[in-house]
Motif scaffolding. Structure first.
Motif, PDB file in Angstrom:
ATOM      1  N   ARG A   1      12.029  -3.213  34.036  1.00 18.97           N
ATOM      2  CA  ARG A   1      10.704  -3.666  34.438  1.00 18.97           C
ATOM      3  C   ARG A   1       9.956  -4.226  33.228  1.00 18.97           C
ATOM      4  NH1 ARG A   1       7.147   0.269  32.685  1.00 18.97           N
ATOM      5  NH2 ARG A   1       8.085   2.302  32.199  1.00 18.97           N
ATOM      6  N   GLU A   2       8.855  -4.890  33.488  1.00 18.61           N
ATOM      7  CA  GLU A   2       8.066  -5.496  32.420  1.00 18.61           C
ATOM      8  C   GLU A   2       7.460  -4.418  31.521  1.00 18.61           C
ATOM      9  OE1 GLU A   2       5.658  -9.175  33.099  1.00 18.61           O
ATOM     10  OE2 GLU A   2       4.003  -7.751  32.818  1.00 18.61           O
ATOM     11  N   LEU A   3       7.559  -4.629  30.213  1.00 15.86           N
ATOM     12  CA  LEU A   3       7.063  -3.676  29.234  1.00 15.86           C
ATOM     13  C   LEU A   3       6.125  -4.365  28.252  1.00 15.86           C
ATOM     14  CD1 LEU A   3      10.444  -1.907  28.324  1.00 15.86           C
ATOM     15  CD2 LEU A   3       8.730  -1.110  29.965  1.00 15.86           C
ATOM     16  N   SER A   4       5.237  -3.582  27.663  1.00 18.90           N
ATOM     17  CA  SER A   4       4.365  -4.113  26.613  1.00 18.90           C
ATOM     18  C   SER A   4       4.315  -3.119  25.464  1.00 18.90           C
ATOM     19  CB  SER A   4       2.955  -4.364  27.143  1.00 18.90           C
ATOM     20  OG  SER A   4       2.367  -3.158  27.610  1.00 18.90           O
ATOM     21  N   GLN A   5       3.972  -3.629  24.279  1.00 19.12           N
ATOM     22  CA  GLN A   5       3.816  -2.751  23.129  1.00 19.12           C
ATOM     23  C   GLN A   5       2.425  -2.118  23.140  1.00 19.12           C
ATOM     24  OE1 GLN A   5       6.032  -5.670  20.191  1.00 19.12           O
ATOM     25  NE2 GLN A   5       6.046  -3.622  19.320  1.00 19.12           N
TER      26      GLN A   5
ATOM     27  N   PRO B   1      -2.328  -0.993   9.188  1.00 13.93           N
ATOM     28  CA  PRO B   1      -2.529   0.440   8.946  1.00 13.93           C
ATOM     29  C   PRO B   1      -1.737   1.358   9.878  1.00 13.93           C
ATOM     30  CG  PRO B   1      -4.623  -0.717   8.873  1.00 13.93           C
ATOM     31  CD  PRO B   1      -3.610  -1.694   9.406  1.00 13.93           C
ATOM     32  N   VAL B   2      -1.327   0.846  11.038  1.00 14.51           N
ATOM     33  CA  VAL B   2      -0.595   1.703  11.989  1.00 14.51           C
ATOM     34  C   VAL B   2       0.861   1.272  12.160  1.00 14.51           C
ATOM     35  CG1 VAL B   2      -2.669   2.375  13.248  1.00 14.51           C
ATOM     36  CG2 VAL B   2      -1.434   0.317  13.949  1.00 14.51           C
TER      37      VAL B   2
ATOM     38  N   THR C   1       8.166   2.884   7.741  1.00 14.79           N
ATOM     39  CA  THR C   1       8.013   4.327   7.516  1.00 14.79           C
ATOM     40  C   THR C   1       8.767   5.159   8.538  1.00 14.79           C
ATOM     41  OG1 THR C   1       5.944   4.298   8.767  1.00 14.79           O
ATOM     42  CG2 THR C   1       5.786   4.076   6.372  1.00 14.79           C
ATOM     43  N   GLY C   2       8.965   4.607   9.737  1.00 17.96           N
ATOM     44  CA  GLY C   2       9.732   5.310  10.758  1.00 17.96           C
ATOM     45  C   GLY C   2       8.911   5.660  11.980  1.00 17.96           C
ATOM     46  N   ALA C   3       9.449   5.322  13.144  1.00 13.68           N
ATOM     47  CA  ALA C   3       8.805   5.617  14.417  1.00 13.68           C
ATOM     48  C   ALA C   3       9.670   6.595  15.197  1.00 13.68           C
ATOM     49  CB  ALA C   3       8.604   4.332  15.222  1.00 13.68           C
ATOM     50  N   LYS C   4       9.067   7.671  15.653  1.00 13.55           N
ATOM     51  CA  LYS C   4       9.799   8.637  16.474  1.00 13.55           C
ATOM     52  C   LYS C   4       9.813   8.119  17.908  1.00 13.55           C
ATOM     53  CE  LYS C   4      10.053  13.527  17.765  1.00 13.55           C
ATOM     54  NZ  LYS C   4      11.485  13.609  17.435  1.00 13.55           N
ATOM     55  N   ILE C   5      11.006   7.895  18.436  1.00 14.47           N
ATOM     56  CA  ILE C   5      11.173   7.324  19.771  1.00 14.47           C
ATOM     57  C   ILE C   5      11.876   8.347  20.651  1.00 14.47           C
ATOM     58  CG2 ILE C   5      12.098   5.419  21.127  1.00 14.47           C
ATOM     59  CD1 ILE C   5      10.029   4.537  19.071  1.00 14.47           C
ATOM     60  N   ASP C   6      11.145   8.879  21.632  1.00 16.83           N
ATOM     61  CA  ASP C   6      11.768   9.836  22.540  1.00 16.83           C
ATOM     62  C   ASP C   6      11.868   9.281  23.952  1.00 16.83           C
ATOM     63  OD1 ASP C   6       9.128   9.908  23.301  1.00 16.83           O
ATOM     64  OD2 ASP C   6       8.771  11.944  22.588  1.00 16.83           O
ATOM     65  N   GLY C   7      11.829   7.958  24.055  1.00 15.95           N
ATOM     66  CA  GLY C   7      11.950   7.291  25.345  1.00 15.95           C
ATOM     67  C   GLY C   7      11.046   6.085  25.415  1.00 15.95           C
ATOM     68  N   LEU C   8      11.047   5.422  26.564  1.00 14.11           N
ATOM     69  CA  LEU C   8      10.231   4.230  26.722  1.00 14.11           C
ATOM     70  C   LEU C   8       8.747   4.520  26.578  1.00 14.11           C
ATOM     71  CD1 LEU C   8      12.021   2.359  29.671  1.00 14.11           C
ATOM     72  CD2 LEU C   8      11.845   1.599  27.288  1.00 14.11           C
ATOM     73  N   GLY C   9       8.337   5.732  26.916  1.00  8.15           N
ATOM     74  CA  GLY C   9       6.919   6.082  26.833  1.00  8.15           C
ATOM     75  C   GLY C   9       6.372   5.964  25.428  1.00  8.15           C
ATOM     76  N   SER C  10       7.104   6.486  24.443  1.00 11.79           N
ATOM     77  CA  SER C  10       6.639   6.399  23.058  1.00 11.79           C
ATOM     78  C   SER C  10       6.772   4.978  22.524  1.00 11.79           C
ATOM     79  CB  SER C  10       7.424   7.362  22.162  1.00 11.79           C
ATOM     80  OG  SER C  10       8.822   7.136  22.264  1.00 11.79           O
TER      81      SER C  10
ATOM     82  N   GLY D   1       3.832   3.212  24.195  1.00  9.67           N
ATOM     83  CA  GLY D   1       2.523   3.853  24.118  1.00  9.67           C
ATOM     84  C   GLY D   1       1.988   4.093  22.731  1.00  9.67           C
ATOM     85  N   THR D   2       2.872   4.368  21.752  1.00 10.78           N
ATOM     86  CA  THR D   2       2.380   4.774  20.433  1.00 10.78           C
ATOM     87  C   THR D   2       3.055   4.080  19.256  1.00 10.78           C
ATOM     88  OG1 THR D   2       3.949   6.637  20.386  1.00 10.78           O
ATOM     89  CG2 THR D   2       1.737   7.075  21.265  1.00 10.78           C
ATOM     90  N   ALA D   3       4.294   3.655  19.376  1.00 13.16           N
ATOM     91  CA  ALA D   3       5.059   3.168  18.230  1.00 13.16           C
ATOM     92  C   ALA D   3       4.822   1.675  17.987  1.00 13.16           C
ATOM     93  CB  ALA D   3       6.553   3.423  18.453  1.00 13.16           C
ATOM     94  N   VAL D   4       4.042   1.365  16.955  1.00 12.82           N
ATOM     95  CA  VAL D   4       3.789  -0.034  16.582  1.00 12.82           C
ATOM     96  C   VAL D   4       4.856  -0.455  15.584  1.00 12.82           C
ATOM     97  CG1 VAL D   4       2.158  -1.644  15.522  1.00 12.82           C
ATOM     98  CG2 VAL D   4       1.327   0.192  17.005  1.00 12.82           C
ATOM     99  N   VAL D   5       5.777  -1.302  16.030  1.00 10.86           N
ATOM    100  CA  VAL D   5       6.890  -1.744  15.194  1.00 10.86           C
ATOM    101  C   VAL D   5       7.107  -3.247  15.373  1.00 10.86           C
ATOM    102  CG1 VAL D   5       8.073   0.491  15.238  1.00 10.86           C
ATOM    103  CG2 VAL D   5       8.608  -1.238  16.978  1.00 10.86           C
TER     104      VAL D   5
END
Length: 286
Positions: free
Chosen positions: A67-71, A193-194, A199-208, A211-215
């Motif tokens: 499905r369609e996703l956004s950062q 800044p984010v 530095t590393g993004a913790k990815i525990d699924g599509l939600g993170s 929802g939170t991981a700016v990469v």
């Protein structure tokens, strides 16, 4: 680079921070864009641009079979708004799907500078506003001063775009873009800044991921494709092998070494990062 004069039109489209629709004053000028890929245009002569050298956070990425996703907001939306404002559009209204329903004016005059189209038929270009700096349909030498008159550099300078370079981009223009990136990062402008790319993004699924991981958006797209293929399995254990299957070829500029994307990606448990800064990489066009 080839100069094409015309206008930008956004109503009925979904422009984001690095892609917008452009209509040449003379649609035949699309046929002058160098190959091997032809510019795909609509019935009225308009075509989608991909802004050269930059990549903004995704607003509507669709993985294969997904499905369609956004950062994560707000930077994708800020980049999209900054681009349309820079091009001359005010009062932009969008529906819930991000499609522009109204803008003032209906079209904005501008020009593009291009050396080709991508695999999807999008014209890869530097995007300028107002009168063209040379005759439309002719070649023009593009230097750093002219680059500074484009939306591409403006998005980088405001910290709203990542540098994402490909081999057709001239070295001196890439250097000017990199300078703008480093100044924006030092000033903690925009998304820097984010940013978790290095530095590393913790990815525990599509939600993170959404929802939170700016990469870096290219890394986001590869992670999204991998996770959708995993059908609910969040493990990143096979991510580097997945990247090897994609075989994205990349030049690490400081080392003068061509390699694959997987060699500059590090995965530790569920944390992923890139071991080279985005401005140190130049990707091969497919």
């Amino acid at each position: 680079m080839l100069v094409i004069e015309g206008s930008y039109r956004i109503t009925g489209a979904r422009p984001d921070g690095d892609s917008v629709r452009f209509h040449p004053a003379d649609p035949a000028h699309w046929d002058l864009v160098p190959g091997p890929h032809r510019v795909r245009r609509n019935r009225s002569g308009g075509a989608q641009l991909r802004l050269d050298g930059i990549d903004t956070l995704e607003t509507h990425y669709v993985p294969a079979h997904g499905r369609e996703l956004s950062q994560p907001p707000p930077f994708a939306q800020e980049a999209a708004g900054a681009l349309t404002t820079w091009l001359g559009f005010l009062g932009v209204e969008r529906d819930t799907h991000g499609t522009v329903t109204a803008s003032e004016p209906a079209q904005a005059p501008g020009f593009i500078l291009t050396r080709g189209a991508d695999l999807h038929g999008r014209c890869v270009a530097l995007a300028g506003r107002g009168p063209a700096p040379g005759p439309s349909g002719r070649q023009l030498f593009v230097d750093e001063a002219l680059l500074r008159q484009t939306a591409n550099l403006a998005q980088l300078a405001d910290g709203l775009a990542y540098p994402t370079y490909y081999t057709k981009l001239f070295v001196d223009l890439r250097a000017a873009m990199t300078e703008a990136v480093r100044e924006a990062r030092t000033a903690a402008g925009g998304l820097w800044p984010v940013d978790l790319t290095a530095t590393g993004a913790k990815i525990d699924g599509l939600g993170s991921l959404t929802g939170t991981a700016v990469v870096l958006p290219k890394l986001f797209r590869r992670l999204a494709d991998y996770l959708v293929l995993g059908d609910g399995d969040p493990s990143l254990a096979g991510f580097k092998a997945f990247l090897d299957q994609r075989a994205d070829r990349v030049l690490i500029v400081p080392k003068g070494q061509f390699t694959t994307l997987s060699t500059v990606v590090e995965v530790a448990d569920q944390t992923v990062r890139m071991t080279e800064l985005p401005e140190n990489l130049v990707f091969e066009e497919r």
